[in-house]
Design an enzyme around this catalytic site. Structure first.
Site, mmCIF file in Angstrom:
data_model
loop_
_atom_site.group_PDB
_atom_site.id
_atom_site.type_symbol
_atom_site.label_atom_id
_atom_site.label_comp_id
_atom_site.label_asym_id
_atom_site.label_seq_id
_atom_site.Cartn_x
_atom_site.Cartn_y
_atom_site.Cartn_z
ATOM 1 N N SER A 43 55.808 13.987 64.710
ATOM 2 C CA SER A 43 57.058 13.303 64.377
ATOM 3 C C SER A 43 57.729 13.875 63.134
ATOM 4 O O SER A 43 58.916 13.696 62.935
ATOM 5 C CB SER A 43 56.789 11.809 64.189
ATOM 6 O OG SER A 43 55.681 11.631 63.336
ATOM 7 N N GLN A 98 46.438 19.885 59.651
ATOM 8 C CA GLN A 98 45.428 18.865 59.402
ATOM 9 C C GLN A 98 44.041 19.496 59.418
ATOM 10 O O GLN A 98 43.839 20.565 60.000
ATOM 11 C CB GLN A 98 45.491 17.777 60.467
ATOM 12 C CG GLN A 98 46.813 17.009 60.487
ATOM 13 C CD GLN A 98 46.765 15.841 61.466
ATOM 14 O OE1 GLN A 98 45.939 14.941 61.338
ATOM 15 N NE2 GLN A 98 47.638 15.873 62.447
ATOM 16 N N CYS A 138 57.678 15.539 51.583
ATOM 17 C CA CYS A 138 58.414 16.308 50.579
ATOM 18 C C CYS A 138 57.916 15.968 49.162
ATOM 19 O O CYS A 138 57.447 14.857 48.902
ATOM 20 C CB CYS A 138 59.920 16.025 50.695
ATOM 21 S SG CYS A 138 60.772 17.077 51.900
ATOM 22 N N HIS A 148 58.386 18.541 58.639
ATOM 23 C CA HIS A 148 57.933 19.218 57.407
ATOM 24 C C HIS A 148 56.627 19.958 57.716
ATOM 25 O O HIS A 148 55.649 19.348 58.131
ATOM 26 C CB HIS A 148 57.715 18.202 56.283
ATOM 27 C CG HIS A 148 57.599 18.852 54.939
ATOM 28 N ND1 HIS A 148 58.425 18.537 53.887
ATOM 29 C CD2 HIS A 148 56.758 19.822 54.483
ATOM 30 C CE1 HIS A 148 58.090 19.284 52.833
ATOM 31 N NE2 HIS A 148 57.081 20.063 53.185
ATOM 32 N N ASP A 166 46.411 8.858 55.367
ATOM 33 C CA ASP A 166 46.438 7.414 55.110
ATOM 34 C C ASP A 166 46.056 6.604 56.344
ATOM 35 O O ASP A 166 45.874 5.390 56.264
ATOM 36 C CB ASP A 166 47.851 7.003 54.654
ATOM 37 C CG ASP A 166 48.307 7.776 53.420
ATOM 38 O OD1 ASP A 166 47.489 7.924 52.484
ATOM 39 O OD2 ASP A 166 49.451 8.251 53.399
ATOM 40 N N CYS A 168 61.551 12.088 53.917
ATOM 41 C CA CYS A 168 60.324 12.714 54.434
ATOM 42 C C CYS A 168 59.134 12.339 53.560
ATOM 43 O O CYS A 168 59.166 12.520 52.343
ATOM 44 C CB CYS A 168 60.499 14.229 54.467
ATOM 45 S SG CYS A 168 58.954 15.112 54.714
ATOM 46 N N ASN A 194 49.673 20.963 64.441
ATOM 47 C CA ASN A 194 50.352 20.421 65.598
ATOM 48 C C ASN A 194 51.837 20.449 65.272
ATOM 49 O O ASN A 194 52.271 19.754 64.375
ATOM 50 C CB ASN A 194 49.844 18.984 65.815
ATOM 51 C CG ASN A 194 50.117 18.517 67.194
ATOM 52 O OD1 ASN A 194 50.208 19.324 68.109
ATOM 53 N ND2 ASN A 194 50.243 17.227 67.361
ATOM 54 N N HIS A 210 61.045 21.687 53.098
ATOM 55 C CA HIS A 210 61.020 20.869 54.310
ATOM 56 C C HIS A 210 61.304 21.693 55.566
ATOM 57 O O HIS A 210 60.873 21.343 56.667
ATOM 58 C CB HIS A 210 62.081 19.766 54.155
ATOM 59 C CG HIS A 210 62.102 18.748 55.246
ATOM 60 N ND1 HIS A 210 61.174 17.733 55.337
ATOM 61 C CD2 HIS A 210 62.941 18.578 56.315
ATOM 62 C CE1 HIS A 210 61.440 16.974 56.397
ATOM 63 N NE2 HIS A 210 62.509 17.470 57.004
ATOM 64 N N GLU A 263 31.799 26.434 73.200
ATOM 65 C CA GLU A 263 32.013 27.826 72.783
ATOM 66 C C GLU A 263 30.780 28.374 72.068
ATOM 67 O O GLU A 263 30.367 29.508 72.303
ATOM 68 C CB GLU A 263 33.232 27.922 71.868
ATOM 69 C CG GLU A 263 34.548 27.670 72.582
ATOM 70 C CD GLU A 263 35.739 28.145 71.747
ATOM 71 O OE1 GLU A 263 35.544 28.514 70.576
ATOM 72 O OE2 GLU A 263 36.861 28.148 72.283
ATOM 73 N N HIS A 304 38.199 32.700 65.187
ATOM 74 C CA HIS A 304 39.365 32.963 66.032
ATOM 75 C C HIS A 304 40.300 31.770 66.009
ATOM 76 O O HIS A 304 39.901 30.660 65.675
ATOM 77 C CB HIS A 304 38.942 33.309 67.464
ATOM 78 C CG HIS A 304 38.194 32.215 68.174
ATOM 79 N ND1 HIS A 304 36.856 31.982 68.001
ATOM 80 C CD2 HIS A 304 38.607 31.283 69.068
ATOM 81 C CE1 HIS A 304 36.474 30.960 68.756
ATOM 82 N NE2 HIS A 304 37.520 30.508 69.417
ATOM 83 N N PHE A 319 53.618 20.837 82.133
ATOM 84 C CA PHE A 319 52.883 19.583 82.040
ATOM 85 C C PHE A 319 51.486 19.810 82.610
ATOM 86 O O PHE A 319 51.343 20.384 83.681
ATOM 87 C CB PHE A 319 53.575 18.487 82.866
ATOM 88 C CG PHE A 319 54.868 17.994 82.281
ATOM 89 C CD1 PHE A 319 54.884 16.870 81.460
ATOM 90 C CD2 PHE A 319 56.065 18.632 82.555
ATOM 91 C CE1 PHE A 319 56.079 16.401 80.932
ATOM 92 C CE2 PHE A 319 57.267 18.167 82.020
ATOM 93 C CZ PHE A 319 57.271 17.052 81.213
ATOM 94 N N HIS A 342 53.216 21.250 58.143
ATOM 95 C CA HIS A 342 51.915 20.792 57.651
ATOM 96 C C HIS A 342 50.863 20.947 58.740
ATOM 97 O O HIS A 342 51.186 21.032 59.917
ATOM 98 C CB HIS A 342 51.993 19.322 57.221
ATOM 99 C CG HIS A 342 52.214 18.370 58.364
ATOM 100 N ND1 HIS A 342 53.437 18.210 58.987
ATOM 101 C CD2 HIS A 342 51.363 17.527 59.000
ATOM 102 C CE1 HIS A 342 53.341 17.312 59.947
ATOM 103 N NE2 HIS A 342 52.085 16.878 59.989
ATOM 104 N N HIS A 393 38.711 28.191 65.223
ATOM 105 C CA HIS A 393 37.283 28.029 65.537
ATOM 106 C C HIS A 393 36.497 29.046 64.725
ATOM 107 O O HIS A 393 36.857 30.216 64.665
ATOM 108 C CB HIS A 393 37.046 28.238 67.037
ATOM 109 C CG HIS A 393 37.503 27.090 67.875
ATOM 110 N ND1 HIS A 393 37.859 27.218 69.191
ATOM 111 C CD2 HIS A 393 37.656 25.776 67.571
ATOM 112 C CE1 HIS A 393 38.211 26.029 69.672
ATOM 113 N NE2 HIS A 393 38.111 25.137 68.712
#
Ligand SMILES: [Zn+2]
Ligand SMILES: [Zn+2]
Lengths: 378, 378
Positions: free
Chosen positions: B164, B171, B55, B167, B78, B52, B156, B116, B185, B325, B341, B169, B303
């Site tokens: 993918s 962003q 890790c 672990h 990266d 990973c 996400n 992990h 908004e 919120h 979907f 995390h 937000h």
């Protein structure tokens, strides 16, 4: 400061139809394009599947038996998202921030062809003309029903799009309200029609007795089809152009529309425009399948005048700013198995793409218009 | 005409934050709710995975080695969608319908914890407080950088969302422009703040020297938490409420926000509000995992004020209408494998759902706040 290069520098593009932006990160596509990564997918579908509820003569989940239809066949969805009238009396809103309106309408399923295995990409142009005629018929019938304000024709293709049955078919939902996205587009088209565009040589809007208003989509299609390099045009014929729009969200999104004159809806098409429409639908879907040598998944939808104009109607109405067009939104990105997910930043902030629309159009231009399965089969 | 019943009759609801509608088709959920259809998913993840790239002590794809961090660890992505300054000089637009603006910024990756296998749903409240503190730090650092106009914190989670690496995390993307959705908004919040809401007993907007403006989200949270049945509230603690909003698009979408006072951003949180925030984050994510006894996939985003207000700033700015919120948008629908979907009619016309927000909230209220793996492990 470096000179701006849209194929290198991160930037935002504006979608004038929806007033949304897209974040483009072209520096992330510096990896070489490897092309086809997987072996071509052969079609292992039978021409007739006894278990398919759309094949001729079979029984649907609602218990009805399909006739032995010869080309298209349309029926009411047995599990419709919308119900016919009467609608209940409107409720009293609990609070101004929690408003609700009853909605009524209908959901049709349109089977494209008796053959279980033939998608738009593999049907003959004559068969696609019959589909266009059936779309037109449903649009007129549903759009004339009491209380119906909007008719949405669409196709949802591929398991990747949640479509469980591969038998080629589309849907038509009719409802008593103008939905969010078409409403936004109509608002943008109306606003543009009021603007001053005296210098443009593009075709103009609906020619009522006195009106020739500017049309956002006439103008956009004109610019794309007359500029020197035509970097976003995938293909065009004498009436229609298929392009990856400047503001595309999906990697290989296509906007397909007539560029020679303002056409409000399927009802305005001449016989030759109908034929050239079928021709370009066939070619676009063949190129899509050939891109990754697979049956290419997408959602496709028609935007046009919300409902047909009344017969003999001469006055120009706001709805006449509509310019018939189709959106193709396919999820595939790099090969038959790598898809784009609309998640994270895109759900919370703004759409984002790496591959530029120009790069996508170039790859689609490089595809053949002979279906890859026709190579394999021969 | 029948009396309108929102749990039976098709209807449309309005989202006052985005000005979009959603089509609700509750008559399609007449099937009995079967609950858990699959065996509970055991976590087969190791506490440390030598392969990973997140890790502690491991090497990332860019070649850097992660330190042996103890709680959170943040690094520059990266493979970032945004690049730091200098931005190139703005280009000359080819045509008014094809506008482009260079954008600059940065993308941070925030690892939640060295373990992990521990998601928000399984971390201790103390660990979640550290994540909130790290979010706050990044928001202040990035939001103070030259030219940065917006900071988007999000997570996400799950392969179903294209993530993918399991672990845990999140962003943070910072950029030199206010993205589409937060801009919409902010516009709605600003418009509401100018409106007349004298009768409401809800908390009011930012209390600058002279201003106590109405706030759309203070008002909405107040109404939902004070109405008799509270049909959309999943849970609340002394500062925060988690609810399935009236206008939810995703089956089990949650809006999480403070309801006692107007809080513009992470920077406004008191120590106790931070603790109660961590508490409700822990409980919401546990309920999510327990709903289908699986590690529940979602995108989550914060937000708030686009960037922090300047220190010591006393004047009220338009940005102060922001009300902190979180949106949780999970794709799962009926069990751990059946997802919604967003396709077809939804891409071409308008969002649509069958299960009502009230039904979704009821199912989430029925979930335990003890994680199902803690039952299995014991
Ligand atoms: Zn459109
Ligand atoms: Zn929001």
């Amino acid at each position: 400061m470096a000179h701006f290069d849209p194929s290198t520098h991160p930037h935002r593009r504006f979608n004038p139809l929806t007033n949304e932006h897209i974040l483009v990160s072209p520096h992330r596509t510096k990896r070489p394009w490897l092309g086809q990564m997987e072996p071509p997918q052969s079609s292992n579908l039978p021409q007739y599947d006894p278990k398919c509820y759309l094949c001729p003569g079979n029984i649907r989940s609602g218990g009805q038996t399909n006739p032995n239809y010869d080309n298209t066949f349309t029926f009411d969805n047995d599990f419709a998202a919308l119900l016919p009238p009467p609608a209940p009396s409107p409720p009293v809103a609990t609070h101004p921030l929690m408003t609700v309106e009853p909605v009524q309408g209908g959901c049709d399923v349109l089977i494209f062809h008796p053959r279980h295995d033939l998608t738009l990409a593999r049907l003959k142009v004559e068969d696609i003309i019959r589909i266009i005629e059936e779309w037109t018929r449903i649009y007129v019938v549903r759009g004339s029903q009491e209380g119906i304000k909007y008719v949405q024709i669409f196709e949802n293709k591929g398991a990747m799009m949640g479509c469980s049955n591969p038998h080629p078919h589309g849907q038509v939902w009719s409802l008593s309200a103008l939905p969010t996205l078409p409403a936004m587009e109509m608002e943008s088209l109306l606003k543009y029609s009021m603007s001053d565009q005296t210098e443009s040589s593009a075709p103009r809007g609906f020619q009522g007795t006195f009106h020739r208003r500017p049309c956002l989509l006439c103008e956009y299609a004109h610019v794309e089809t007359t500029m020197p390099e035509k970097p976003r045009v995938v293909l065009k014929n004498k009436d229609w152009v298929a392009l990856v729009p400047w503001w595309a969200v999906w990697p290989f999104e296509i906007l397909l529309l007539p560029y020679k004159r303002h056409i409000r809806s399927l009802c305005d098409l001449t016989a030759t425009e109908k034929t050239s429409f079928a021709d370009i639908l066939s070619k676009v879907t063949k190129r899509y399948d050939n891109l990754f040598s697979c049956s290419f998944a997408y959602s496709m939808g028609l935007h046009q005048r919300p409902v047909p104009s009344s017969p003999g109607e001469e006055t120009v109405e706001d709805e006449d700013v509509a310019h018939l067009h189709l959106h193709f939104t396919p999820p595939l990105l790099r090969d038959a198995s790598v898809r784009k997910f609309l998640v994270g930043f895109e759900l919370m902030a703004e759409a984002q793409r790496d591959l530029t629309p120009e790069q996508a159009a170039e790859k689609l231009r490089a595809c053949s218009e002979v279906h890859y399965l026709d190579h394999i089969d021969n």
